[in-house]
Scaffold this active site. Structure first.
Site, PDB file in Angstrom:
ATOM      1  N   ARG A  63      15.439 -42.992 -30.711  1.00 48.56           N
ATOM      2  CA  ARG A  63      15.838 -43.627 -31.979  1.00 48.56           C
ATOM      3  C   ARG A  63      16.107 -42.590 -33.065  1.00 48.56           C
ATOM      4  NH1 ARG A  63      13.057 -49.230 -33.776  1.00 48.56           N
ATOM      5  NH2 ARG A  63      13.831 -50.554 -32.097  1.00 48.56           N
ATOM      6  N   VAL A  64      15.409 -41.464 -33.000  1.00 47.17           N
ATOM      7  CA  VAL A  64      15.606 -40.411 -33.994  1.00 47.17           C
ATOM      8  C   VAL A  64      15.977 -39.122 -33.279  1.00 47.17           C
ATOM      9  CG1 VAL A  64      14.546 -39.036 -35.822  1.00 47.17           C
ATOM     10  CG2 VAL A  64      13.979 -41.471 -35.601  1.00 47.17           C
ATOM     11  N   LYS A 137      33.370 -39.619 -45.062  1.00 45.68           N
ATOM     12  CA  LYS A 137      33.308 -39.397 -46.504  1.00 45.68           C
ATOM     13  C   LYS A 137      33.795 -37.991 -46.853  1.00 45.68           C
ATOM     14  CE  LYS A 137      30.124 -39.163 -50.430  1.00 45.68           C
ATOM     15  NZ  LYS A 137      28.766 -39.470 -50.948  1.00 45.68           N
ATOM     16  N   HIS A 275      56.998 -76.805 -34.252  1.00 53.36           N
ATOM     17  CA  HIS A 275      56.441 -76.570 -35.576  1.00 53.36           C
ATOM     18  C   HIS A 275      55.016 -77.103 -35.694  1.00 53.36           C
ATOM     19  CE1 HIS A 275      60.377 -75.165 -36.743  1.00 53.36           C
ATOM     20  NE2 HIS A 275      60.900 -76.304 -36.319  1.00 53.36           N
TER      21      HIS A 275
END
Length: 513
Positions: A63-64, A137, A275
């Site tokens: 997870r990390v 970023k 249509h």
């Protein structure tokens, strides 16, 4: 910016070994994690582990691992900012010039019916989106790639110029944010579904492009077609095109309308649409019989139309279809003989519809309204004979019941105000999209002509006055099905009784705008 250092961590490993190998051959340092690192090492590519960079092991079952200043400072540092450069040097941070990351397969995970909640949650990526967003970023200095389809273009630019041009970096950054936005939208939708909320404070959805279109409803309008990643009910976006030229904007609208109508029926059915309104609907013991009824309902309007079937198209039916000009034929399948016959018409589009069962989840209709957005459940309401109330002195005969329920299934899909006339398991008159109900009835009656005598009439909403019943009586119609609910219902009931017409109320309205 020249490419000297790359961070690569991907779930989808398509093309990643070749990408990393070429980068390494050009002297680019490769930093990677977990499964990606193993795949590159097994392929003989020199790679440095993230833990070797951070000096901290991967923990908490993975997870990390990348959530560390030595990673994110290397992604976010502004290279022409002297303060940032001094801080990089002070903390011994080496910046990244290229980030290649795609995320845990959350969509694939939740698409499996046997996936439990804990498994779904474990497939929510945290470190990946953080790296992607940071790199995007800082796209002035960092190239971010989330799609293997972009590998070749990026490699070609690096090979030719040693770097990726600013416009491409900007485009890739925008794509990266779309990637994470779509990912988060799927997660938000899944978790919201678990809570049971129907209309949360934000309606967050994502769609994937299926194709660019030549134009929209008219040639001066630009258009594209997008599909839901995880549709609750498969539709045209899930179809397989077997033959013919590309679909247009109007083709797609009409084809979806035809498919929704034909899906109402359990018996072999055929629906002709122009249509988005049905111009002919028929059911029969065979596909060929159903088509003949749909054709005969309005042989003029079917020209240039769209035909949908709820059964495989066979050779007999294909020969009938070949005789007229059609834009699209859609069905769950086409047998080989039918395909051979229909493919002789080079522009005729043949769509094979998916047989994937519905998920049982609510299906939503979404439409823009100026600067707003309307959302509602799709109209999947069906009724049976037992749901209806006979409100007149005369009750329907068995045949009238059959025709009334048939007409009711059709009128549900006709633009309001809507009137449908039917007999012998086919439509004989359709009045669509009129500003008043009696006007719609008069159009349908005029189209039916002499066939209106002994036919049934279905109305998508109540009669505001008895004029529609009077028009039906003059035409010789013997049975009416409508929702009821008008303050003047009694007037319509009395008119029906005077003329010996049987009328049933469904207590269900089917407005369609």
């Amino acid at each position: 910016m020249s490419i000297r250092r790359a961070l690569i961590s991907v779930s989808d490993k398509t093309g990643v070994v070749e990408l990393a190998r070429r980068l390494a051959d050009w002297g680019v340092e490769i930093v990677s994690t977990g499964g990606t690192k193993r795949a590159l090492e097994e392929a003989g590519v020199a790679v440095t582990g993230v833990s070797d960079v951070t000096g901290f092991p991967e923990i908490l079952d993975g997870r990390v691992k990348t959530l560390h200043p030595l990673i994110h400072a290397g992604l976010l540092a502004i290279r022409d900012n002297e303060t940032h450069l001094k801080q990089l040097e002070e903390h011994r941070v080496t910046p990244f010039d290229l980030v290649v990351v795609n995320l845990y397969p959350f969509q694939q995970t939740i698409s499996r019916p046997d996936t439990d909640f804990e498994t779904a949650v474990e497939n929510i990526d945290i470190g990946g989106p953080s790296m992607v967003r940071a790199a995007a970023k800082n796209h002035r200095f960092v190239t971010v790639v989330v799609d293997p389809a972009d590998y070749d273009d990026v490699l070609d630019q690096i090979e030719k110029n040693g770097e990726v041009d600013p416009q491409t970096r900007l485009q890739l950054a925008a794509k990266a944010f779309r990637h994470t936005a779509a990912y988060d939208a799927l997660i938000a939708g899944y978790l919201t579904e678990q809570t049971g909320e129907t209309f949360p404070e934000r309606w967050t959805v994502t769609f994937e492009k299926a194709q660019d279109l030549r134009y929209g409803e008219n040639p001066h309008q630009r258009a594209a077609f997008y599909r839901q990643p995880l549709p609750s009910t498969p539709g045209i976006a899930s179809a397989k095109q077997l033959h013919g030229k590309a679909l247009s904007y109007n083709n797609i609208q009409d084809a979806q309308a035809a498919w929704e109508i034909v899906s109402e029926f359990d018996q072999p059915a055929a629906v002709a649409v122009k249509h988005t309104n049905p111009c002919g609907v028929g059911i029969g013991s065979t596909v060929a019989e159903a088509f003949q009824k749909a054709h005969d309902a309005d042989p003029v309007s079917i020209f240039g139309g769209i035909i949908a079937f709820n059964r495989t198209v066979d050779e007999v039916t294909a020969r009938k279809l070949k005789e007229i000009f059609l834009e699209i034929i859609l069905a769950p399948g086409f047998d080989e003989a039918a395909l051979t016959i229909l493919r002789e018409k080079k522009n005729l589009r043949l769509l094979e519809m998916p047989e994937t069962p519905t998920t049982g989840k609510p299906s939503w209709k979404q439409i823009t309204a100026g600067d707003g957005f309307l959302v509602q459940e799709t109209d999947q309401k069906r009724i049976s004979r037992e749901d209806c109330r006979v409100v007149t002195e005369r009750v329907p005969t068995e045949d009238e019941w059959e025709q009334l329920l048939f007409a009711w299934k059709v009128v549900k899909h006709v633009k309001s105000n809507a009137i449908v006339l039917a007999r012998d398991n086919r439509t004989i008159g359709v009045g669509a999209g009129q500003m008043n109900r009696v006007g719609a009835a008069e159009i349908a009656i005029r189209q039916a002509g002499e066939l209106a005598k002994g036919a049934v009439l279905a109305s998508d909403a109540f009669f505001p006055r008895s004029d529609t019943v009077e028009a039906a009586a003059r035409a010789g119609i013997t049975a009416i099905i409508q929702p009821g609910g008008s303050i003047r219902d009694e007037e319509s009931i009395q008119a029906a009784n005077r003329h010996g017409i049987t009328m049933v109320f469904t207590d269900v309205r089917h407005f369609k705008h």
